[in-house]
Design a protein around this motif. Structure first.
Motif, PDB file in Angstrom:
ATOM      1  N   ASP A 197      -5.298  -1.302  -7.197  1.00 34.39           N
ATOM      2  CA  ASP A 197      -6.008  -0.021  -7.198  1.00 34.39           C
ATOM      3  C   ASP A 197      -5.107   1.045  -7.810  1.00 34.39           C
ATOM      4  O   ASP A 197      -4.051   1.370  -7.281  1.00 34.39           O
ATOM      5  CB  ASP A 197      -6.419   0.382  -5.789  1.00 34.39           C
ATOM      6  CG  ASP A 197      -7.495   1.447  -5.823  1.00 34.39           C
ATOM      7  OD1 ASP A 197      -7.224   2.536  -6.364  1.00 34.39           O
ATOM      8  OD2 ASP A 197      -8.606   1.188  -5.336  1.00 34.39           O
TER       9      ASP A 197
ATOM     10  N   TYR B 227      -2.044  -1.356  -3.740  1.00 36.87           N
ATOM     11  CA  TYR B 227      -2.809  -0.111  -3.676  1.00 36.87           C
ATOM     12  C   TYR B 227      -1.876   1.060  -3.991  1.00 36.87           C
ATOM     13  O   TYR B 227      -0.981   1.392  -3.212  1.00 36.87           O
ATOM     14  CB  TYR B 227      -3.439   0.070  -2.294  1.00 36.87           C
ATOM     15  CG  TYR B 227      -4.237  -1.130  -1.850  1.00 36.87           C
ATOM     16  CD1 TYR B 227      -5.348  -1.550  -2.569  1.00 36.87           C
ATOM     17  CD2 TYR B 227      -3.859  -1.874  -0.737  1.00 36.87           C
ATOM     18  CE1 TYR B 227      -6.067  -2.668  -2.186  1.00 36.87           C
ATOM     19  CE2 TYR B 227      -4.580  -2.992  -0.343  1.00 36.87           C
ATOM     20  CZ  TYR B 227      -5.677  -3.381  -1.072  1.00 36.87           C
ATOM     21  OH  TYR B 227      -6.387  -4.491  -0.688  1.00 36.87           O
TER      22      TYR B 227
ATOM     23  N   ALA C 256     -10.258  -3.648  -4.513  1.00 36.98           N
ATOM     24  CA  ALA C 256      -9.851  -2.658  -5.516  1.00 36.98           C
ATOM     25  C   ALA C 256     -10.940  -2.641  -6.572  1.00 36.98           C
ATOM     26  O   ALA C 256     -10.860  -3.315  -7.587  1.00 36.98           O
ATOM     27  CB  ALA C 256      -8.498  -3.025  -6.118  1.00 36.98           C
TER      28      ALA C 256
ATOM     29  N   SER D 269      -0.576   4.181  -1.226  1.00 32.94           N
ATOM     30  CA  SER D 269      -1.606   5.127  -1.653  1.00 32.94           C
ATOM     31  C   SER D 269      -1.461   6.488  -0.972  1.00 32.94           C
ATOM     32  O   SER D 269      -0.923   6.615   0.123  1.00 32.94           O
ATOM     33  CB  SER D 269      -2.991   4.541  -1.417  1.00 32.94           C
ATOM     34  OG  SER D 269      -3.123   4.079  -0.104  1.00 32.94           O
TER      35      SER D 269
ATOM     36  N   ASN E 118      -9.099  -1.309 -10.081  1.00 33.86           N
ATOM     37  CA  ASN E 118      -9.838  -0.055  -9.927  1.00 33.86           C
ATOM     38  C   ASN E 118      -9.150   1.027 -10.757  1.00 33.86           C
ATOM     39  O   ASN E 118      -8.040   1.458 -10.442  1.00 33.86           O
ATOM     40  CB  ASN E 118      -9.885   0.358  -8.460  1.00 33.86           C
ATOM     41  CG  ASN E 118     -10.793   1.553  -8.237  1.00 33.86           C
ATOM     42  OD1 ASN E 118     -11.327   2.133  -9.185  1.00 33.86           O
ATOM     43  ND2 ASN E 118     -10.960   1.940  -6.988  1.00 33.86           N
TER      44      ASN E 118
ATOM     45  N   THR F 246     -11.282   1.233  -2.068  1.00 32.40           N
ATOM     46  CA  THR F 246      -9.874   0.877  -1.957  1.00 32.40           C
ATOM     47  C   THR F 246      -9.615   0.281  -0.583  1.00 32.40           C
ATOM     48  O   THR F 246     -10.021   0.862   0.424  1.00 32.40           O
ATOM     49  CB  THR F 246      -8.971   2.115  -2.126  1.00 32.40           C
ATOM     50  OG1 THR F 246      -9.302   2.791  -3.334  1.00 32.40           O
ATOM     51  CG2 THR F 246      -7.498   1.724  -2.128  1.00 32.40           C
TER      52      THR F 246
ATOM     53  N   ASN G 245      -5.331  -7.926  -6.936  1.00 32.97           N
ATOM     54  CA  ASN G 245      -6.280  -6.831  -6.741  1.00 32.97           C
ATOM     55  C   ASN G 245      -5.472  -5.540  -6.738  1.00 32.97           C
ATOM     56  O   ASN G 245      -4.671  -5.308  -5.827  1.00 32.97           O
ATOM     57  CB  ASN G 245      -7.025  -6.999  -5.416  1.00 32.97           C
ATOM     58  CG  ASN G 245      -7.868  -8.256  -5.391  1.00 32.97           C
ATOM     59  OD1 ASN G 245      -9.013  -8.270  -5.797  1.00 32.97           O
ATOM     60  ND2 ASN G 245      -7.274  -9.345  -4.904  1.00 32.97           N
TER      61      ASN G 245
ATOM     62  N   TYR H 292      -2.323  -7.944  -3.283  1.00 29.78           N
ATOM     63  CA  TYR H 292      -3.085  -6.730  -2.979  1.00 29.78           C
ATOM     64  C   TYR H 292      -2.141  -5.542  -3.158  1.00 29.78           C
ATOM     65  O   TYR H 292      -1.194  -5.367  -2.385  1.00 29.78           O
ATOM     66  CB  TYR H 292      -3.630  -6.759  -1.554  1.00 29.78           C
ATOM     67  CG  TYR H 292      -4.578  -7.907  -1.295  1.00 29.78           C
ATOM     68  CD1 TYR H 292      -5.913  -7.833  -1.672  1.00 29.78           C
ATOM     69  CD2 TYR H 292      -4.139  -9.077  -0.684  1.00 29.78           C
ATOM     70  CE1 TYR H 292      -6.781  -8.886  -1.456  1.00 29.78           C
ATOM     71  CE2 TYR H 292      -5.000 -10.135  -0.455  1.00 29.78           C
ATOM     72  CZ  TYR H 292      -6.320 -10.034  -0.839  1.00 29.78           C
ATOM     73  OH  TYR H 292      -7.173 -11.088  -0.614  1.00 29.78           O
TER      74      TYR H 292
ATOM     75  N   ASP I 209       0.849  -1.198   0.000  1.00 31.20           N
ATOM     76  CA  ASP I 209       0.000   0.000   0.000  1.00 31.20           C
ATOM     77  C   ASP I 209       0.885   1.248   0.000  1.00 31.20           C
ATOM     78  O   ASP I 209       1.541   1.572   0.995  1.00 31.20           O
ATOM     79  CB  ASP I 209      -0.908  -0.009   1.236  1.00 31.20           C
ATOM     80  CG  ASP I 209      -1.891   1.155   1.245  1.00 31.20           C
ATOM     81  OD1 ASP I 209      -1.795   2.029   0.372  1.00 31.20           O
ATOM     82  OD2 ASP I 209      -2.756   1.184   2.141  1.00 31.20           O
TER      83      ASP I 209
END
Length: 1200
Positions: free
Chosen positions: A518, A495, A598, A476, A537, A611, A516, A493, A474
């Motif tokens: 994002d 992000y 996502a 983000s 996403n 998210t 997944n 995963y 992550d």
């Protein structure tokens, strides 16, 4: 201080107290004198009724019509039962009440259906479902002139269905579900009721206990005494030491708590020649204990671990514990501990775990904690700390997990943290100044890396993509720039939302179906041919100048056809219509099976972007839509109503662990009033420890921060209460966005780990000039009369014999449920004459054909389900009802093509024609219902073009003969497993996977069904059972390198917006390797596990089962039964397989074993639910097949 609280303080003075008492007495007298009361004859009748039902104690000190409940004492779980009384109090000038509705559910009442209910002459509805009642329906009830509803599902009612039911002419609903065969455990209980067997059993048990106790070691007397002192300091109400805690492995205490607590004692009994035990592990969790941390724990000299999380304890950590030489773990999370973190903790040098999160500690983290060089886990988030992040953390070389979520501690973040080589889990987010430059990370063991909202700049280092074990990543809401390397392989995963990343990303291995990702709020370049994916996403991820292409770059929407100026959304729930004096207002739902960490979903003019993953909840599949059904330790217990003007808007909510944006597009420019509706439905004020839960998140409207650290519970002054926040905003580019962001604050572990983040119930947007908009005005002078739905519900019992023809007199029936009984005889012709019937089920009912043609001419049918009959229908019936929403004609030997009229049914949402012998092609212009199951037929032709396969439907085409083009690709919502007639075995098996040949072959397989990867160890070595959690869908085909699974079906009646196909158990399973049985995969129709590129030869197949969804705790729950069929290589091996019966109980393992042969390099194991067993215990939607693990071992090759 509230005015109510001031009044309480004032009342403590003697004078005011006396006056206060007099005033209350006067008010009570006035209230009582003005209130109507239950008729004395009915009060007396209630006593007789309770006696016949087997109620232990009835309390009539308060009027049931006033309390709206019947207060009874019964040995049942504290939550979950339903005792409701409704009365009509308009008799005798509003002075007298008569009972109209009588409900006693889920009490496991052991008596009979009471004839005395006939004394309640105004009774309209009887509901005694989910008890343990025996006998049959009393004919005395026929004398009740207003009775329209009888529900007696899930009991032990037996014998023939009474012909006299035909006299109940006002009934509109009749449901007779449940057929039951007596379990061996229950037979034993019946046998023990005989005097001789009971005496013998008592003697045998006594002898066994004496032998066991005489041979067993016992807890040291000093520690027995210490336990009493410890319990007293903790605030335990009553401690029971009549049994040795080392033998029972638990501490038996009495405390007013809900189900879900954990009382565990572990001992070492190797002292004094195996005669003496000492406690090594002390766990008391979720008891809401109100006392202090007990210094007396230091008297347990061999103690290794203390866990007192999720209580209500105050004070601080006793320094006496430092004298414990073996103590390695202290967990005191989620209490009321306060003050400075004690410096003396630095003396606890053997500690490997120190868990202090979710308390009220303040001040700095003392430098003395740097002495704890053995620490592997150190959690201190969600306290009131200040000061700098300690430098010594970077010297704790054994640390495996570190969290710095909005901790309150100041920067700088020590560089040495990023050099801790043993870290597996590192999470830092939302600090004040951030990091700026991307840190140099050398940790090869990292599985979870969160560096969120830290002001990171520059490109993502290429070394990050090479971390071998990374699963969740992550970055983000930073300011990262640059492009993603062409060969980058993302973690499962990933992000990257809210950065300045750019470049083309469609080609290469980055965007795959197994991750997944994002990418929202970035500046990527997308080709015109890009398409939206369920696991990627792309919301606001484009640098396009076109506003719509920038908003939804892969949606193929580039211009607006028309514009809207109002919006009403029921977040996380179905469509809801509310009504007021201005008209009727539709709040559109967003619960259409939508889930994902996502995800970007949109309809015609609005959508949402989600998210994040609830990383610590221990669930294979996250639930982003929740309901106000109170869930305690994964067990659905009761419905909590929300105090609101329109409570239906607050029964559901959408939640998010990171960022959740609702957006509208093609919106008319102008000024708007935005109303955001909230209610805290996930937390509770019921248990003291649960009151410590806090949820904080930020709310942005049109990119502007409007409310920071928003707390629903605080704003509404409690849980399950509505609060509406209102703001005016302007739309200038035809788009509107409302975004909720979790900045790491608040609790994350109450009532269990993974409960945090943002939550919203509903949204309404209107032009500023209109207080309400988008509604339909009421028509004047229209009188609408609603007749209450009425039921006879007899499902899930032990009725036998035929359905008497006298029931044909019940011409008002709208619902008639009699599935899951022991019925025989023919399907009655009169069912086709019940013209008001709305729902009919004939699931493996035991009744013989023919199925009356008149059933298909019932014009009011909304729900028709027929499956798994003996001879079937063969010819497709002519269906008249235009109101049908659910049509199931499964395994009925249907032949020929699907009639074109089926595709024209206007309201159809579910169509199940699976496992027939249907032929022909799907019409080119056919529009599929939302859930369409055509598995197991002989359908053919090309199906890729046209409107049939769309992203909004779930379509199962498995086991058919379709023709697929080489360019077809797998979709999350379309199951194409075994749907091709190709001569190539792999193309036939997985027609749209692009797999056409095997590069290598395997000869063993181990799967942990519905769970994560699990490694077990035995004499032969370490064996990895591969997991398959996180995968869901009612028409799913998932596969990896050499195995996969195909799932068909939806749990139609569970009332949940998203089905859970992977389930887990909080209760331990009795098994050699219990970790294999903590999860399972279930299916409501057909579930196939398959292997491909498998070496030909003979194999031994082991199927592992444990019944983890049912329980033996409550008598009514023991009535639950699960039956399904098991096929191996297409051959039926076990019919009507019952896990509970095979294992002789729930939460016990059973392994079924067989040998089979592989001749075409593929192997298939298929589980099929043929409509048998209960479907409503412990709640509706619990049925179908279930499997925990699979292992397949090679025996012999053909060449050898």
């Amino acid at each position: 201080m509230s005015s109510a609280y001031k009044l309480i303080i004032m009342s403590q003075s003697r004078y005011f107290s006396s006056l206060f008492t007099v005033l209350i007495f006067i008010c009570l007298v006035c209230t009582v004198s003005a209130s109507p009361s239950l008729h004395p004859n009915e009060v007396k009748a209630l006593k007789d009724i309770a006696s016949t039902l087997g109620v232990q104690h009835l309390n009539l000190s308060e009027d049931p019509c006033l309390t709206k409940t019947l207060v009874i004492t019964q040995d049942v779980l504290k939550k979950g039962h339903n005792s409701t009384i409704r009365c009509d109090c308009h008799f005798n000038n509003n002075k007298t009440c008569h009972i109209t509705h009588f409900i006693l559910k889920t009490f496991s009442l052991p008596g009979r259906l009471p004839p005395e209910l006939s004394k309640l002459q105004y009774l309209e509805s009887i509901d005694l479902c989910l008890n343990y009642l025996y006998g049959s329906i009393p004919m005395e009830w026929a004398s009740l002139p207003y009775l329209t509803s009888i529900s007696v599902c899930a009991n032990r009612l037996s014998g023939d269905i009474p012909k006299g039911l035909g006299k109940f002419i006002n009934l509109t609903q009749l449901s007779l579900e449940h057929k039951s065969s007596m379990s061996s455990a229950y037979k034993l209980m019946i046998m023990s009721q005989s005097r001789h067997f009971s005496s013998l059993l008592t003697v045998l048990i006594f002898i066994c206990l004496v032998c066991t106790v005489s041979a067993s070691p016992s807890l040291h007397p000093d520690e027995v005494k210490a336990l009493k002192d410890i319990a007293s300091t903790l605030g335990v109400k009553h401690l029971n030491l009549s049994e040795d805690p080392c033998l029972t492995k638990t501490l038996v205490i009495t405390q007013d708590v809900l189900k879900g607590h954990n009382s565990t004692i572990r001992c070492d009994c190797h002292f004094n020649n195996n005669k003496t035990c000492h406690i090594t592990h002390f766990i008391l969790k979720t008891f809401s204990l109100p006392g202090r941390l007990p210094p007396e724990l230091s008297k347990l000299h061999y103690l290794e671990s203390i866990d007192l999380c999720l209580n209500y304890l105050y004070g601080s950590i006793p320094m006496e514990w430092a004298s414990l030489p073996y103590l390695t773990s202290i967990s005191v999370c989620a209490n009321q501990l306060s003050g400075d973190i004690p410096k003396g903790l630095g003396k606890f040098i053997n500690l490997t775990q120190l868990i202090l999160e979710a308390n009220q500690f303040s001040g700095i983290i003392p430098k003395e904690l740097g002495n704890l060089v053995n620490l592997e886990g150190f959690r201190f988030s969600d306290n009131q700390l200040n000061g700098s992040i300690p430098q010594f953390i970077g010297n704790l070389s054994k640390l495996k997990r570190l969290e710095l979520y909005a901790s309150g501690l100041r920067e700088p973040i020590p560089d040495s943290i990023f050099r801790l080589e043993n870290l597996i889990d590192l999470r830092i987010s939302d600090t004040t100044a951030g990091l700026g430059q991307f840190p140099h990370i050398i940790i090869k063991n990292l599985k979870y890396l969160v560096l969120r909202n830290l002001n990171l700049t520059g490109p993502i280092p290429t070394t990050i993509w090479d971390l071998p074990n990374l699963m969740a990543f992550d970055l983000s809401f930073n300011r990262l720039t640059g492009e993603i390397p062409a060969n980058a392989v993302p973690p499962k995963y990933t992000y990257l939302a809210g950065n300045l990343l750019s470049g083309k990303i469609e080609s290469g291995p980055f965007l795959t179906a197994s991750t997944n990702i994002d990418l929202s709020y970035n500046n990527f370049t997308w080709s015109p041919s890009c398409r939206e994916r369920k696991n990627v996403n792309t919301y606001e991820s484009s640098q396009s100048k076109n506003r719509l292409t920038r908003l939804l770059p892969c949606s193929a929407i580039s211009q607006c056809q028309n514009y809207s100026k109002s919006l009403h959304i029921n977040c996380g729930g179905p469509d809801v219509t509310i009504e007021n004096s201005r008209g009727r207002f539709l709040y559109e739902g967003d619960n259409y099976g939508l889930t994902g960490s996502a995800m970007n979903y949109h309809g015609k003019n609005w959508g949402f972007s989600n998210t994040g993953d609830f990383m610590d909840d221990g669930q294979p599949e996250d639930a982003y839509s929740i309901s106000s059904l109170s869930v305690v330790w994964f067990t659905l217990l009761s419905v909590s109503s929300v105090s609101a003007k329109y409570p239906e808007l607050y029964q559901t909510a959408r939640r998010s662990p990171l960022s959740l944006a609702y957006f509208a597009f093609c919106f008319e420019n102008g000024s708007y009033n935005v109303k955001l509706h909230f209610a805290e439905i996930q937390f509770s004020d019921e248990e003291p420890y649960a009151r410590l839960a806090k949820r904080f998140f930020n709310i942005y409207v049109q990119g502007k921060l409007i409310w920071e650290d928003f707390n629903i519970r605080e704003e509404a002054n409690g849980t399950h209460k509505e609060v509406i926040k209102e703001v005016n905003t302007t739309v200038t580019d035809n788009t509107l966005e409302i975004r909720l962001y979790w900045a790491g604050k608040g609790t994350t572990i109450i009532p269990k780990r993974g409960n945090y983040g943002s939550l919203i119930s509903a949204i309404s947007v209107c032009p500023s000039s209109e207080s309400e908009c988008g509604g339909k005005k009421k028509k004047r002078q229209v009188l609408l009369i609603l007749f209450s739905a009425t039921f006879i519900i007899l499902e899930a019992n032990q009725f036998s014999g035929v359905i008497p023809k006298e029931l044909g007199n019940l011409v008002n029936l709208e619902g008639f449920r009699f599935s899951d009984n022991h019925l025989n005889g023919s399907i009655p012709e009169f069912i086709g004459n019940l013209s008001k019937l709305k729902r009919l089920e004939l699931y493996a009912s035991g009744l013989r054909e023919p199925i009356p043609d008149s059933i298909f001419r019932l014009e009011n049918l909304v729900d028709l389900r027929i499956s798994d009959t003996t001879a079937g229908l063969r010819q497709f019936p002519h269906i008249v009802s235009k109101n049908l929403k659910y049509l199931v004609l499964r395994n009925l030997n249907l032949t020929g093509p699907i009639p074109t009229t089926i595709w024209g049914l206007p309201k159809l949402t579910t169509l199940d024609l699976s496992f027939n012998r249907l032929t022909g092609e799907i019409l080119a212009d056919a529009a599929a219902p939302k859930f369409t199951y055509l598995a197991g037929n002989k359908l053919s032709g090309k199906i890729e073009s046209g409107p049939f396969l769309t992203a909004s439907t779930n379509i199962d085409l498995s086991y058919n003969n379709f023709t697929w083009s080489p360019s077809c690709r797998e979709r999350d919502n379309v199951n194409t497993y075994e749907s091709s007639w190709s001569k190539n075995r792999l193309t036939s098996l997985l027609p749209c996977s692009a797999i056409s040949q095997c590069l290598s072959y395997i000869k063993s397989l181990h799967i942990n069904c519905g769970g994560p990867d699990v490694t077990i160890e035995n004499s032969r070595g370490r064996i990895l059972y591969e997991g398959n959690y996180g995968l869901t869908g009612s028409a799913t085909n998932y596969h990896g390198k050499n195995w996969g699974f195909s799932n068909t079906g939806d749990f139609m009646d569970d009332g949940q917006p998203e089905d859970a196909y992977s389930i887990s158990s909080e209760s331990p399973v009795s098994a050699k390797y219990p970790e294999l049985y903590q999860t399972a995969r279930r299916s409501p129709l057909s579930l196939a596990y398959f292997a491909f590129c498998f070496e030909n030869g003979s194999y031994n197949v082991k199927l592992h089962f444990a019944e983890i969804q049912f329980s033996d705790e409550e008598p009514y729950a023991r009535v639950a039964k699960r039956f399904f069929n098991i096929y191996v290589q297409g051959k039926l091996i076990w019919e009507d397989f019952n896990i509970r019966e095979e294992a002789n109980g729930t939460h016990k393992e059973v392994i079924k074993e067989m040998n089979t042969t592989v001749t075409d390099n593929t192997l298939e194991i298929r589980l099929y639910w043929a409509g048998k067993g209960t479907t409503i215990i412990p709640k509706r939607g619990n049925y179908g097949s279930l499997i925990s693990a699979i292992s397949q071992e090679y025996i012999l090759s053909f060449s050898s």
